[in-house]
Design an enzyme around this catalytic site. Structure first.
Site, mmCIF file in Angstrom:
data_model
loop_
_atom_site.group_PDB
_atom_site.id
_atom_site.type_symbol
_atom_site.label_atom_id
_atom_site.label_comp_id
_atom_site.label_asym_id
_atom_site.label_seq_id
_atom_site.Cartn_x
_atom_site.Cartn_y
_atom_site.Cartn_z
ATOM 1 N N PHE A 288 27.358 139.286 149.446
ATOM 2 C CA PHE A 288 26.230 139.973 148.809
ATOM 3 C C PHE A 288 26.262 141.411 149.290
ATOM 4 O O PHE A 288 26.188 141.689 150.488
ATOM 5 C CB PHE A 288 24.883 139.362 149.200
ATOM 6 N N GLU A 289 26.377 142.325 148.355
ATOM 7 C CA GLU A 289 26.192 143.732 148.685
ATOM 8 C C GLU A 289 25.799 144.479 147.424
ATOM 9 O O GLU A 289 26.266 144.174 146.330
ATOM 10 C CB GLU A 289 27.448 144.357 149.325
#
Length: 402
Positions: A288-289
């Site tokens: 997740f980014e």
């Protein structure tokens, strides 16, 4: 014989009956049913129709028509120039379908951002049909060039093979995997160079089988832009030292060669306990980014990646894109351009980020179990981030310690 009174009653009843018939005919001839919202089957038919439309568009465009609007509310306001991006294989179709539903239901049904899918093999019709039907924005499908998914010419193949064998013997996860190394190198140095992403400014990385536990009622991309944030995360932890034994040596050499790239007021404190002599292995979990694509495209990161690529650690060791991204963001950006998304409940096996505060969980309609929150566990680096930023820890964090 009927009495006069009975006759009058019968006449009155017949008159009333015929009056009702006349009124009914007038009503039914002028009545038009009110429009109703489509039911689930109607929406499914619309989604299938959208998928058919995709298959009838020219294959070389990689762009699908926007699917019909569903029952969800569309939030008003200007959108950021942003997209979701997913690296996936055709066999991942049903796992990425789960992720898309999570993202659409919790966030994108309100904002309709595009979605870019990347693969080192051509996507098949099933993958395109399923994902097109689920995404509320446009979907685009890109084929990764071979030069971005292969051994660069300077890599010693025999040395790389021996490294894989040694890591496999030690039982290191993905220790003997060639494809995993190509993936890490691609995510580190090339995903932002893909043709389909060149027109975008911000991205949100999504992987198969993730979960979003809380409603997101604001535009995440606009938040990044309006607040000058370059990199956002939900989970942080320590990297396996066996996979990156010389990564910090290469990083220190880069810092010596390019002191001009090291940001003032950077986040060195997050990744080192001694001012940069050693790497403490803390990194943002990059499955997740949310980030600024122009940061990765900039000269500072280009020079850093080229240094790492030349040193060969993606193949002679097993450098992951998570520590590479994290070290770069910590050194090349001012720390106030980093952001912890505490309000985005998130899961990627085996870790969960669940908002610590009960008040936040109720407000955001979160479905995560608080005791599974990883933030304050011993193997998490989130406490270090809070301390570095001078942030007050959320109410109740002490109850979630090991």
């Amino acid at each position: 014989m009927p009495t006069p009174q009975n006759t009058r009653t019968l006449r009155f009843a017949l008159l009333a009956f015929f009056s009702l018939i006349v009124l009914y005919k007038i009503y039914t001839s002028s009545y038009k049913p009110k429009a109703t919202l489509p039911d689930v089957s109607d929406i499914q038919r619309q989604q299938l129709e959208a998928a058919k439309n995709y298959l009838s568009t020219p294959a070389d465009t990689g762009i699908t028509p926007k699917p019909p609007t569903t029952l969800s509310e569309t939030y008003p306001g200007e959108r950021a120039n942003a997209t979701f991006v997913t690296l996936a294989r055709n066999v991942d179709v049903w796992e990425i379908a789960k992720s898309i539903r999570q993202v659409e239901d919790r966030f994108n049904r309100k904002f309709h951002y595009d979605w870019v899918f990347l693969n080192d093999k051509p996507f098949n019709d099933e993958f395109k049909k399923v994902t097109t039907a689920l995404v509320s924005g446009k979907t685009k499908y890109g084929l990764i060039p071979e030069k971005h998914w292969s051994f660069p010419p300077h890599i010693d193949q025999e040395k790389a093979k021996k490294a894989r064998e040694a890591m496999h013997a030690k039982g290191i996860i993905y220790g003997d995997s060639i494809s995993y190394r190509h993936m890490c190198r691609f995510e580190s140095g090339f995903f932002f160079q893909q043709e389909l992403l060149l027109d975008y400014e911000y991205y949100w990385r999504v992987e198969p089988s993730i979960k979003l536990y809380c409603d997101i009622d604001y535009d995440v991309f606009k938040f990044m832009k309006d607040n000058n944030k370059k990199y956002g995360f939900t989970l942080s932890l320590y990297e396996y030292i066996e996979t990156i034994p010389t990564l910090w040596d290469s990083t220190k050499a880069f810092m010596k060669e390019h002191p001009e790239h090291i940001a003032k007021n950077n986040a060195m404190q997050f990744i080192s306990d001694d001012g940069g002599e050693k790497y403490n292995r803390c990194h943002f979990w990059s499955n997740f980014e949310v980030g600024d694509l122009n940061f990765w495209r900039g000269q500072a990161y280009t020079d850093y990646f080229n240094k790492l690529d030349k040193d060969g650690g993606f193949f002679y060791e097993r450098w992951g894109d998570a520590p590479v991204h994290s070290i770069a963001a910590s050194l090349l950006l001012p720390k106030d351009q980093l952001h912890f998304f505490n309000d985005i409940g998130y899961y990627h096996v085996p870790f969960t980020h669940c908002p610590t505060s009960e008040e936040d969980r109720i407000k955001l309609k979160c479905s995560c179990e608080p005791k599974k929150n990883f933030d304050w566990k011993g193997y998490s680096c989130t406490t270090r981030f809070f301390d570095m930023m001078g942030l007050e820890k959320p109410k109740g964090w002490e109850t979630q310690l090991d």
